[in-house]
Design a protein around this motif. Structure first.
Motif, mmCIF file in Angstrom:
data_model
loop_
_atom_site.group_PDB
_atom_site.id
_atom_site.type_symbol
_atom_site.label_atom_id
_atom_site.label_comp_id
_atom_site.label_asym_id
_atom_site.label_seq_id
_atom_site.Cartn_x
_atom_site.Cartn_y
_atom_site.Cartn_z
ATOM 1 N N ASN A 1 -0.675 -10.946 5.547
ATOM 2 C CA ASN A 1 0.435 -10.405 4.767
ATOM 3 C C ASN A 1 -0.051 -9.316 3.827
ATOM 4 O OD1 ASN A 1 2.719 -10.281 2.771
ATOM 5 N ND2 ASN A 1 3.493 -11.885 4.114
ATOM 6 N N TYR A 2 -1.187 -9.552 3.180
ATOM 7 C CA TYR A 2 -1.760 -8.564 2.266
ATOM 8 C C TYR A 2 -2.123 -7.277 3.018
ATOM 9 C CZ TYR A 2 -2.354 -12.532 -0.950
ATOM 10 O OH TYR A 2 -2.135 -13.621 -1.759
ATOM 11 N N ILE A 3 -2.710 -7.436 4.206
ATOM 12 C CA ILE A 3 -3.118 -6.268 5.003
ATOM 13 C C ILE A 3 -1.901 -5.431 5.393
ATOM 14 C CG2 ILE A 3 -4.085 -5.538 7.221
ATOM 15 C CD1 ILE A 3 -6.035 -7.905 6.985
ATOM 16 N N ILE A 4 -0.817 -6.110 5.808
ATOM 17 C CA ILE A 4 0.417 -5.406 6.174
ATOM 18 C C ILE A 4 0.960 -4.632 4.984
ATOM 19 C CG2 ILE A 4 2.858 -5.741 6.778
ATOM 20 C CD1 ILE A 4 1.934 -8.086 8.550
ATOM 21 N N ASN A 5 0.920 -5.249 3.810
ATOM 22 C CA ASN A 5 1.444 -4.586 2.606
ATOM 23 C C ASN A 5 0.598 -3.380 2.202
ATOM 24 O OD1 ASN A 5 3.555 -6.401 2.369
ATOM 25 N ND2 ASN A 5 2.387 -7.809 1.097
ATOM 26 N N ILE A 6 -0.728 -3.540 2.249
ATOM 27 C CA ILE A 6 -1.611 -2.419 1.916
ATOM 28 C C ILE A 6 -1.420 -1.289 2.927
ATOM 29 C CG2 ILE A 6 -4.033 -1.683 1.786
ATOM 30 C CD1 ILE A 6 -4.663 -4.480 0.659
ATOM 31 N N TYR A 7 -1.289 -1.659 4.193
ATOM 32 C CA TYR A 7 -1.037 -0.686 5.262
ATOM 33 C C TYR A 7 0.245 0.107 4.972
ATOM 34 C CZ TYR A 7 0.289 0.937 9.978
ATOM 35 O OH TYR A 7 0.677 1.697 11.052
ATOM 36 N N SER A 8 1.309 -0.597 4.572
ATOM 37 C CA SER A 8 2.594 0.053 4.271
ATOM 38 C C SER A 8 2.483 0.991 3.077
ATOM 39 C CB SER A 8 3.669 -1.005 3.990
ATOM 40 O OG SER A 8 3.914 -1.789 5.133
ATOM 41 N N ILE A 9 1.770 0.545 2.048
ATOM 42 C CA ILE A 9 1.605 1.368 0.833
ATOM 43 C C ILE A 9 0.788 2.619 1.137
ATOM 44 C CG2 ILE A 9 0.582 1.439 -1.482
ATOM 45 C CD1 ILE A 9 1.217 -1.598 -1.677
ATOM 46 N N VAL A 10 -0.279 2.464 1.924
ATOM 47 C CA VAL A 10 -1.112 3.610 2.298
ATOM 48 C C VAL A 10 -0.303 4.615 3.122
ATOM 49 C CG1 VAL A 10 -3.085 4.330 3.722
ATOM 50 C CG2 VAL A 10 -3.309 2.388 2.164
ATOM 51 N N LEU A 11 0.526 4.093 4.031
ATOM 52 C CA LEU A 11 1.385 4.976 4.820
ATOM 53 C C LEU A 11 2.373 5.718 3.925
ATOM 54 C CD1 LEU A 11 2.380 2.901 7.997
ATOM 55 C CD2 LEU A 11 0.907 4.888 7.906
ATOM 56 N N ALA A 12 2.977 4.975 2.986
ATOM 57 C CA ALA A 12 4.039 5.530 2.140
ATOM 58 C C ALA A 12 3.544 6.636 1.228
ATOM 59 C CB ALA A 12 4.677 4.419 1.305
ATOM 60 N N PHE A 13 2.325 6.523 0.739
ATOM 61 C CA PHE A 13 1.869 7.493 -0.266
ATOM 62 C C PHE A 13 0.709 8.383 0.203
ATOM 63 C CE2 PHE A 13 4.099 4.226 -2.855
ATOM 64 C CZ PHE A 13 5.134 5.042 -3.282
ATOM 65 N N PRO A 14 -0.517 7.891 0.333
ATOM 66 C CA PRO A 14 -1.597 8.815 0.722
ATOM 67 C C PRO A 14 -1.325 9.562 2.030
ATOM 68 C CG PRO A 14 -2.507 6.738 -0.040
ATOM 69 C CD PRO A 14 -1.030 6.530 0.064
ATOM 70 N N VAL A 15 -0.901 8.835 3.071
ATOM 71 C CA VAL A 15 -0.690 9.464 4.380
ATOM 72 C C VAL A 15 0.461 10.464 4.332
ATOM 73 C CG1 VAL A 15 0.037 9.035 6.768
ATOM 74 C CG2 VAL A 15 -1.689 7.571 5.712
ATOM 75 N N VAL A 16 1.594 10.044 3.786
ATOM 76 C CA VAL A 16 2.769 10.928 3.717
ATOM 77 C C VAL A 16 2.484 12.149 2.844
ATOM 78 C CG1 VAL A 16 5.125 11.120 2.801
ATOM 79 C CG2 VAL A 16 4.515 9.189 4.261
ATOM 80 N N ILE A 17 1.811 11.960 1.723
ATOM 81 C CA ILE A 17 1.551 13.086 0.815
ATOM 82 C C ILE A 17 0.597 14.107 1.436
ATOM 83 C CG2 ILE A 17 0.316 13.699 -1.316
ATOM 84 C CD1 ILE A 17 1.851 11.555 -2.734
ATOM 85 N N VAL A 18 -0.416 13.644 2.143
ATOM 86 C CA VAL A 18 -1.337 14.580 2.813
ATOM 87 C C VAL A 18 -0.574 15.418 3.841
ATOM 88 C CG1 VAL A 18 -3.270 14.742 4.442
ATOM 89 C CG2 VAL A 18 -3.453 13.268 2.429
ATOM 90 N N CYS A 19 0.296 14.776 4.607
ATOM 91 C CA CYS A 19 1.106 15.504 5.593
ATOM 92 C C CYS A 19 2.061 16.481 4.907
ATOM 93 C CB CYS A 19 1.897 14.525 6.460
ATOM 94 S SG CYS A 19 0.877 13.516 7.562
#
Length: 442
Positions: A99-117
């Motif tokens: 559950n923690y991994i899924i949440n961290i994955y979602s947060i990383v997608l939402a901010f670092p990944v999206v912002i770099v793009c």
């Protein structure tokens, strides 16, 4: 060979072909690689481009006080979540690792990944002399590509079957293999075509209204609006609601402008829109009756006393289970690091289950974390609004902010999705780089 490459480069720069393709894949992450979200391909490409091509622009950006504050807020949120997850594990001795991994994955997608793009799109746009108005146009074009795919899937069922098979092969989502679900939705091609897909395509449908707001060709904006609206109609009821809210805010923006001629035109266009919408629903019903029946029954479930005895979103959304909060006051305030949405392991193996965005955030990061992350999102949108030079788009950003709060009643936005990608990019552009370039010709 060099001459051919030179001509290709000229055509690419003139018609923004590469940028449009990047925006399309950024918005929809087409599932063409098994078990890999295509957004990571965008991320890696964008990261390398920023490091090796736009490093000077990045250095200048780090002098921007607002952008640095955004990065600090994101870092605080990520560290806060990790701290809460660790403390919850230590105090309960329960290891909800997946559950923690899924949440961290979602947060990383939402901010670092999206912002770099987003930064790649912003830097590339700046390089090509693409201003805010023209970038909105490119987002519209990317949305129209998805609309074309959706219409093709609607008109030619075998094409839909092929697309659904590819999406199932690449994602493994069991809903794509469920006949009664496939019969009423999944017209298009994207990594996820549920509520957040509807949220994003509902937002994209509103863009043409603002793009043509000051134009004599407002009818073009109306036509493009309905072409883009086809996607949420075919796939997600939440997208229809978001688009409806967007239209209301647009109408308000026209009335506030106090242009009598524009108000008269608006009334005329509203009447035309109602006719087109009814015609569109009739066509979809003729080609895919299950889709329209599903939509009608779902909206009917919200009527008082459910007079049509329809089971739909309202039955689940207003159930006690969907609004169950943590019993522990500390978890309520600070969070437990746990996601209780319908697809999490925790919700499957425990009584608590909710798809409501606010409830999930409270379970995950508590009231403090929930207020903080919505402050972060509002700060990004507000700074975009404040720095935006083209006044006709001001109400578009107001719509962005309101839509984030509305959709969170239905699902969580803190992950990669079409809407967040659109909102972040069109909010960050005026914040990070001055609006350059000539106004785009209609």
């Amino acid at each position: 060979m060099k001459e051919i490459l030179r001509k290709i480069t000229i055509l690419n720069n003139k018609y923004y072909i590469g940028l449009i393709i990047f925006i399309f894949t950024f918005l929809f992450a087409p599932p063409i690689i098994p078990n890999i979200n295509f957004i990571f391909v965008n991320f890696i490409f964008a990261l390398f481009a920023i490091i090796f091509k736009y490093n000077n622009k990045l250095k200048d950006l780090f002098k921007n006080i607002t952008f640095k504050k955004i990065l600090k807020l994101i870092l605080i949120y990520i560290l806060y979540y990790i701290l809460i997850a660790i403390l919850n594990t230590l105090f309960t001795n329960v290891w909800n690792v997946s559950n923690y991994i899924i949440n961290i994955y979602s947060i990383v997608l939402a901010f670092p990944v999206v912002i770099v793009c987003c930064l790649y799109i912003i830097f590339r746009s700046n390089e090509l002399n693409v201003n805010y108005h023209k970038l909105v146009k490119l987002f519209i074009i990317a949305g129209l590509i998805q609309s074309f795919i959706a219409i093709l899937a609607l008109l030619v069922p075998p094409i839909k079957s092929v697309l659904v098979s590819i999406m199932y092969w690449a994602t493994g989502d069991e809903l794509l293999a469920t006949p009664w679900v496939v019969s009423r939705r999944f017209f298009g091609f994207a990594n996820n075509m549920l509520d957040l897909f509807g949220f994003g395509t509902g937002i994209l449908a509103i863009l043409p209204l603002y793009y043509y707001k000051d134009s004599k060709s407002k009818i073009k904006g109306l036509i493009l609006f309905f072409l883009l609206l086809i996607v949420p109609i075919l796939n997600s009821r939440s997208g229809i609601i978001i688009a409806f809210i967007g239209v209301l805010i647009y109408v308000i923006s026209v009335f506030i402008g106090k242009d009598k001629n524009e108000i008269k035109q608006l009334i005329k266009y509203i009447i035309i829109s109602m006719i087109i919408f009814a015609f569109l629903i009739a066509i979809v019903y003729f080609l895919s009756p299950n889709t329209i029946t599903w939509i009608i029954k779902d909206f009917a479930s919200f009527l008082p006393n459910n007079i049509f005895n329809s089971y739909g979103t309202a039955n689940a959304l207003f159930s006690k289970e969907f609004w169950t909060l943590p019993n522990n006051i500390l978890n309520m305030i600070f969070g437990s690091g746990i996601n209780v949405s319908g697809y999490s392991d925790y919700s499957i193996h425990n009584i608590t289950h909710s798809d409501v965005g606010y409830i999930n955030e409270i379970w995950k990061v508590g009231i403090i974390g929930t207020l903080f992350v919505f402050y972060l999102l509002c700060f990004i949108v507000y700074k975009g609004y404040k720095n935006l030079k083209d006044d006709k788009y001001k109400f578009l950003l107001i719509f962005f902010g309101i839509s984030l709060f509305v959709i969170s009643i239905k699902c969580s936005v803190i992950t990669y999705n079409t809407a967040l990608a659109t909102i972040m990019c069109l909010s960050l552009l005026p914040t990070t780089i001055e609006n350059g370039g000539e106004n785009d010709e209609e």
